[in-house]
Write a protein that holds these residues in place. Structure first.
Motif, PDB file in Angstrom:
ATOM      1  N   VAL A 143     -51.086  32.994 -10.921  1.00  0.00           N
ATOM      2  CA  VAL A 143     -50.581  31.624 -10.886  1.00  0.00           C
ATOM      3  C   VAL A 143     -49.666  31.432 -12.090  1.00  0.00           C
ATOM      4  CG1 VAL A 143     -51.198  29.175 -10.996  1.00  0.00           C
ATOM      5  CG2 VAL A 143     -52.666  30.765  -9.755  1.00  0.00           C
ATOM      6  N   MET A 144     -48.514  30.873 -11.832  1.00  0.00           N
ATOM      7  CA  MET A 144     -47.577  30.531 -12.910  1.00  0.00           C
ATOM      8  C   MET A 144     -47.659  29.018 -13.096  1.00  0.00           C
ATOM      9  SD  MET A 144     -44.429  33.049 -11.869  1.00  0.00           S
ATOM     10  CE  MET A 144     -43.517  32.750 -13.374  1.00  0.00           C
ATOM     11  N   ARG A 145     -47.985  28.604 -14.288  1.00  0.00           N
ATOM     12  CA  ARG A 145     -48.217  27.188 -14.579  1.00  0.00           C
ATOM     13  C   ARG A 145     -46.904  26.433 -14.790  1.00  0.00           C
ATOM     14  NH1 ARG A 145     -53.099  26.875 -12.792  1.00  0.00           N
ATOM     15  NH2 ARG A 145     -54.550  28.253 -13.813  1.00  0.00           N
ATOM     16  N   LYS A 146     -46.789  25.322 -14.080  1.00  0.00           N
ATOM     17  CA  LYS A 146     -45.701  24.350 -14.276  1.00  0.00           C
ATOM     18  C   LYS A 146     -44.308  24.973 -14.241  1.00  0.00           C
ATOM     19  CE  LYS A 146     -48.867  21.228 -14.964  1.00  0.00           C
ATOM     20  NZ  LYS A 146     -49.391  20.641 -13.764  1.00  0.00           N
ATOM     21  N   VAL A 147     -44.056  25.852 -13.293  1.00  0.00           N
ATOM     22  CA  VAL A 147     -42.733  26.481 -13.189  1.00  0.00           C
ATOM     23  C   VAL A 147     -41.890  25.890 -12.070  1.00  0.00           C
ATOM     24  CG1 VAL A 147     -43.483  28.676 -14.167  1.00  0.00           C
ATOM     25  CG2 VAL A 147     -43.533  28.364 -11.692  1.00  0.00           C
ATOM     26  N   HIS A 148     -42.516  25.109 -11.220  1.00  0.00           N
ATOM     27  CA  HIS A 148     -41.824  24.554 -10.054  1.00  0.00           C
ATOM     28  C   HIS A 148     -41.637  23.058 -10.267  1.00  0.00           C
ATOM     29  CE1 HIS A 148     -40.666  24.146  -5.909  1.00  0.00           C
ATOM     30  NE2 HIS A 148     -41.649  23.320  -5.666  1.00  0.00           N
ATOM     31  N   ARG A 149     -40.402  22.605 -10.123  1.00  0.00           N
ATOM     32  CA  ARG A 149     -40.124  21.187 -10.313  1.00  0.00           C
ATOM     33  C   ARG A 149     -39.677  20.558  -9.002  1.00  0.00           C
ATOM     34  NH1 ARG A 149     -35.433  19.364 -14.176  1.00  0.00           N
ATOM     35  NH2 ARG A 149     -34.253  19.591 -12.276  1.00  0.00           N
ATOM     36  N   VAL A 150     -40.274  19.430  -8.693  1.00  0.00           N
ATOM     37  CA  VAL A 150     -39.837  18.604  -7.573  1.00  0.00           C
ATOM     38  C   VAL A 150     -39.693  17.202  -8.148  1.00  0.00           C
ATOM     39  CG1 VAL A 150     -40.357  17.696  -5.283  1.00  0.00           C
ATOM     40  CG2 VAL A 150     -41.060  20.027  -5.871  1.00  0.00           C
ATOM     41  N   GLY A 151     -38.460  16.714  -8.154  1.00  0.00           N
ATOM     42  CA  GLY A 151     -38.199  15.423  -8.798  1.00  0.00           C
ATOM     43  C   GLY A 151     -38.447  15.542 -10.285  1.00  0.00           C
TER      44      GLY A 151
END
Length: 164
Positions: A143-151
């Motif tokens: 799991v990669m923490r906080k790497v994907h941004r939506v808005g």
């Protein structure tokens, strides 16, 4: 096995892509495109991205109908690694189309682009995308923490990978 083919994206795909992204629930993907004109501009960049070996984008056809898109983005610091991404029209999800497109795209990555490693990152809430990765033989690496941004929000992603 469904009849699925991928081909390089063309400018005439813009209207159909815009239709797909405006009527399909793509909560797990950030799409900056708000107008058809913006979609056309994005497609116009494809040739330069291919020539720079930055991104290789394809249209997904299901029995000849455009139903989605996929691509490989090349890691610019490690050009032997590519990241696959994809989306499918909501009316065509669950038919094995994404998995078949990933298999074809993977072949492009390993055979034509000479990649040694291909990854797929997906929002941990995106169970359908995780099923695609598993179905195609990708292994979960973590799991990669906080790497994907939506808005304005950041989310964790699963990292799946396959090596040549």
């Amino acid at each position: 096995m469904p009849e699925v083919k991928i081909r390089p994206q063309e400018l005439f795909d813009a209207e159909r892509f815009f239709e797909i992204i405006t009527h399909t629930n793509l909560d797990f993907i950030e799409f900056p495109i708000k107008t058809l004109e913006e979609e056309i501009c994005i497609l116009q960049l494809n040739e330069a991205k291919r020539k720079a070996n930055f991104e290789h984008n394809y249209s997904i056809l299901y029995y000849g109908k455009l139903v989605g898109a996929c691509g490989i983005r090349i890691d610019q610091h490690r050009p032997w690694i590519g990241e696959i991404g994809y989306f499918i029209d909501k009316d065509y999800q669950g038919k094995g189309i994404a998995a078949e497109a990933v298999r074809q795209l993977e072949k492009v990555g390993f055979e034509k682009l000479d990649l040694q490693r291909i990854i797929i990152l997906m929002d941990t809430r995106n169970l359908a995308s995780e099923r695609v990765a598993r179905k195609c033989g990708y292994e979960k690496e973590g799991v990669m923490r906080k790497v994907h941004r939506v808005g304005e929000d950041y989310y964790d992603c699963f990292l799946y990978a396959k090596t040549r």
